[in-house]
Design a protein around this motif. Structure first.
Motif, mmCIF file in Angstrom:
data_model
loop_
_atom_site.group_PDB
_atom_site.id
_atom_site.type_symbol
_atom_site.label_atom_id
_atom_site.label_comp_id
_atom_site.label_asym_id
_atom_site.label_seq_id
_atom_site.Cartn_x
_atom_site.Cartn_y
_atom_site.Cartn_z
ATOM 1 N N THR A 2 0.842 -1.194 0.000
ATOM 2 C CA THR A 2 0.000 0.000 0.000
ATOM 3 C C THR A 2 0.875 1.241 0.000
ATOM 4 O OG1 THR A 2 -1.713 -1.160 1.253
ATOM 5 C CG2 THR A 2 -1.793 1.245 1.227
ATOM 6 N N LYS A 3 0.619 2.132 -0.937
ATOM 7 C CA LYS A 3 1.435 3.337 -1.050
ATOM 8 C C LYS A 3 0.751 4.527 -0.371
ATOM 9 C CE LYS A 3 3.738 2.115 -5.394
ATOM 10 N NZ LYS A 3 4.158 2.615 -6.725
ATOM 11 N N THR A 4 1.556 5.373 0.260
ATOM 12 C CA THR A 4 1.048 6.603 0.852
ATOM 13 C C THR A 4 0.803 7.610 -0.257
ATOM 14 O OG1 THR A 4 2.235 6.257 2.941
ATOM 15 C CG2 THR A 4 1.548 8.508 2.425
ATOM 16 N N ARG A 5 -0.422 8.104 -0.342
ATOM 17 C CA ARG A 5 -0.815 9.032 -1.400
ATOM 18 C C ARG A 5 -0.482 10.466 -0.974
ATOM 19 N NH1 ARG A 5 -4.504 7.122 -4.933
ATOM 20 N NH2 ARG A 5 -5.649 9.100 -4.991
ATOM 21 N N ILE A 6 0.371 11.112 -1.762
ATOM 22 C CA ILE A 6 0.882 12.437 -1.402
ATOM 23 C C ILE A 6 0.416 13.496 -2.396
ATOM 24 C CG2 ILE A 6 2.972 13.825 -1.052
ATOM 25 C CD1 ILE A 6 4.431 11.193 -0.408
ATOM 26 N N MET A 7 0.069 14.648 -1.865
ATOM 27 C CA MET A 7 -0.262 15.806 -2.691
ATOM 28 C C MET A 7 0.725 16.920 -2.347
ATOM 29 S SD MET A 7 -3.882 17.884 -2.832
ATOM 30 C CE MET A 7 -4.115 19.320 -3.871
ATOM 31 N N ILE A 8 1.232 17.617 -3.363
ATOM 32 C CA ILE A 8 2.214 18.684 -3.167
ATOM 33 C C ILE A 8 1.565 20.030 -3.485
ATOM 34 C CG2 ILE A 8 4.439 19.611 -3.894
ATOM 35 C CD1 ILE A 8 5.160 16.721 -4.782
ATOM 36 N N VAL A 9 1.652 20.963 -2.540
ATOM 37 C CA VAL A 9 1.049 22.285 -2.735
ATOM 38 C C VAL A 9 2.119 23.355 -2.515
ATOM 39 C CG1 VAL A 9 -0.792 23.856 -2.053
ATOM 40 C CG2 VAL A 9 -1.126 21.378 -1.842
ATOM 41 N N ASP A 10 2.527 23.997 -3.599
ATOM 42 C CA ASP A 10 3.564 25.032 -3.529
ATOM 43 C C ASP A 10 3.417 25.927 -4.752
ATOM 44 O OD1 ASP A 10 6.328 26.315 -3.820
ATOM 45 O OD2 ASP A 10 6.568 25.214 -1.943
ATOM 46 N N ALA A 25 11.379 7.314 -6.671
ATOM 47 C CA ALA A 25 12.057 6.024 -6.521
ATOM 48 C C ALA A 25 11.615 5.257 -5.278
ATOM 49 C CB ALA A 25 13.571 6.242 -6.473
ATOM 50 N N GLU A 26 10.672 5.827 -4.518
ATOM 51 C CA GLU A 26 10.245 5.193 -3.271
ATOM 52 C C GLU A 26 9.032 4.294 -3.521
ATOM 53 O OE1 GLU A 26 12.172 5.587 -0.570
ATOM 54 O OE2 GLU A 26 13.382 6.764 -1.982
ATOM 55 N N PRO A 27 9.151 3.003 -3.266
ATOM 56 C CA PRO A 27 8.066 2.058 -3.567
ATOM 57 C C PRO A 27 6.812 2.236 -2.714
ATOM 58 C CG PRO A 27 9.782 0.981 -2.298
ATOM 59 C CD PRO A 27 10.325 2.325 -2.686
ATOM 60 N N ASP A 28 6.949 2.912 -1.559
ATOM 61 C CA ASP A 28 5.800 3.054 -0.662
ATOM 62 C C ASP A 28 5.155 4.436 -0.734
ATOM 63 O OD1 ASP A 28 8.138 4.147 0.429
ATOM 64 O OD2 ASP A 28 7.356 4.007 2.476
ATOM 65 N N LEU A 29 5.639 5.289 -1.662
ATOM 66 C CA LEU A 29 5.105 6.643 -1.786
ATOM 67 C C LEU A 29 4.680 6.921 -3.220
ATOM 68 C CD1 LEU A 29 7.887 8.580 0.204
ATOM 69 C CD2 LEU A 29 5.752 7.644 1.115
ATOM 70 N N VAL A 30 3.591 7.671 -3.392
ATOM 71 C CA VAL A 30 3.154 8.044 -4.732
ATOM 72 C C VAL A 30 2.542 9.446 -4.685
ATOM 73 C CG1 VAL A 30 0.893 6.936 -4.414
ATOM 74 C CG2 VAL A 30 1.729 7.427 -6.715
ATOM 75 N N VAL A 31 2.955 10.301 -5.609
ATOM 76 C CA VAL A 31 2.396 11.651 -5.705
ATOM 77 C C VAL A 31 1.147 11.584 -6.575
ATOM 78 C CG1 VAL A 31 2.770 14.016 -6.491
ATOM 79 C CG2 VAL A 31 4.646 12.747 -5.423
ATOM 80 N N PRO A 50 -5.756 12.496 -1.144
ATOM 81 C CA PRO A 50 -4.419 12.246 -0.589
ATOM 82 C C PRO A 50 -4.492 11.844 0.881
ATOM 83 C CG PRO A 50 -4.853 14.579 -0.584
ATOM 84 C CD PRO A 50 -6.031 13.938 -1.269
ATOM 85 N N GLN A 51 -3.504 11.072 1.311
ATOM 86 C CA GLN A 51 -3.392 10.750 2.734
ATOM 87 C C GLN A 51 -2.537 11.788 3.441
ATOM 88 O OE1 GLN A 51 -2.161 6.674 1.268
ATOM 89 N NE2 GLN A 51 -2.792 6.167 3.346
ATOM 90 N N VAL A 78 -6.777 13.624 6.889
ATOM 91 C CA VAL A 78 -5.636 13.958 6.025
ATOM 92 C C VAL A 78 -4.525 14.576 6.872
ATOM 93 C CG1 VAL A 78 -4.826 15.366 4.100
ATOM 94 C CG2 VAL A 78 -7.100 14.329 4.012
ATOM 95 N N HIS A 79 -3.312 14.067 6.721
ATOM 96 C CA HIS A 79 -2.160 14.609 7.444
ATOM 97 C C HIS A 79 -1.521 15.705 6.592
ATOM 98 C CE1 HIS A 79 -2.582 11.305 10.218
ATOM 99 N NE2 HIS A 79 -2.457 10.429 9.232
ATOM 100 N N ILE A 80 -1.122 16.793 7.237
ATOM 101 C CA ILE A 80 -0.546 17.922 6.505
ATOM 102 C C ILE A 80 0.787 18.329 7.123
ATOM 103 C CG2 ILE A 80 -0.869 20.312 5.773
ATOM 104 C CD1 ILE A 80 -3.883 19.843 5.874
ATOM 105 N N LEU A 81 1.810 18.411 6.280
ATOM 106 C CA LEU A 81 3.119 18.905 6.697
ATOM 107 C C LEU A 81 3.331 20.272 6.063
ATOM 108 C CD1 LEU A 81 5.424 15.753 6.335
ATOM 109 C CD2 LEU A 81 4.580 16.797 8.436
ATOM 110 N N MET A 82 3.609 21.271 6.889
ATOM 111 C CA MET A 82 3.841 22.616 6.385
ATOM 112 C C MET A 82 5.310 22.769 5.993
ATOM 113 S SD MET A 82 0.762 23.532 6.803
ATOM 114 C CE MET A 82 0.933 25.213 6.177
ATOM 115 N N LEU A 83 5.542 23.415 4.856
ATOM 116 C CA LEU A 83 6.897 23.642 4.357
ATOM 117 C C LEU A 83 7.215 25.133 4.352
ATOM 118 C CD1 LEU A 83 6.880 21.268 1.249
ATOM 119 C CD2 LEU A 83 8.101 20.895 3.391
#
Length: 218
Positions: A2-10, A25-31, A50-51, A78-83
């Motif tokens: 199961t891959k972690t579904r990622i969304m990028i906001v910038d 290249a990460e098998p467990d992550l997908v954008v 997204p997760q 949904v988990h959110i990391l601030m950049l």
């Protein structure tokens, strides 16, 4: 797997491209998608599902903090990391209040980024302990921090000269509830009159700038 579904906001395309490349290249992550501003992100979340979201703090149209708050209200799982490019205690405080899982600097290494992504994906909080401590200390010292969100709304209306009846109508509550809110505000702030509360709100900038400008122009 199961891959972690990622969304990028910038709002910078090169940043979005760099982050996407870091995950390829990460098998467990997908954008699953990208957005260039908060308003676009908010519109895409329901579709992309997204997760985890990597969210730039400073963007036009709708900044990252406001977007984080809106997304967490609508999609609490949904988990959110601030950049951000630099440490900003005000932004740390705002991120905590908005419900972010972490606050990361953009210059961190790829290994640190991946580690943070995986930790946040399982629900861990990643805001630096020292930064969090300083932020919480500042929150305690902030004017009006003892008030609830609804009481702060009422205080802003008091500052605009609203009566209890008008406050009740504006917030769709009973006049008795509005009166109770006013009493609690005065008690918590150690004040005796609503006129004092109005002055307190303006002096400590607890009235949204748009509201102040509206009143000045009316």
């Amino acid at each position: 797997m199961t891959k972690t579904r990622i969304m990028i906001v910038d709002d910078h395309e090169v940043v979005r491209l760099g982050l996407r490349t870091a995950f390829e290249a990460e098998p467990d992550l997908v954008v699953v998608g990208e957005a260039s501003n908060g308003a676009e992100a908010l519109a895409k979340v329901a579709v992309l599902d997204p997760q985890l979201i990597l969210m730039d703090v400073r963007m036009e149209k709708m900044d990252g903090i406001e977007t984080c708050r809106e997304i967490k209200n609508r999609y609490p799982d949904v988990h959110i990391l601030m950049l951000t490019s630099y440490t900003d205690e005000d932004a740390v405080i705002a991120s905590i209040l908005a419900g972010a899982s972490g606050y990361l600097l953009k210059h961190l290494s790829r290994a640190e980024l991946l580690r943070s992504i995986r930790r946040a994906a399982v629900g861990q909080t990643l805001i630096d302990a020292d930064a969090t401590k300083r932020a919480m200390e500042r929150m305690i010292q902030m004017p009006g921090s003892e008030l609830t969100e609804r009481e702060r709304e009422v205080l802003a209306l008091i500052a605009r000269g609203y009566t209890n009846k008008q406050i009740a109508e504006a917030l769709t509550v009973t006049e008795k509830t509005a009166r109770n809110h006013v009493s609690h505000i005065l008690e918590k702030l150690g004040l005796s009159r609503r006129s004092e509360a109005a002055v307190y709100a303006v002096e400590h900038k607890l009235v949204p700038p748009k509201e102040q400008q509206k009143d000045e122009n009316s």
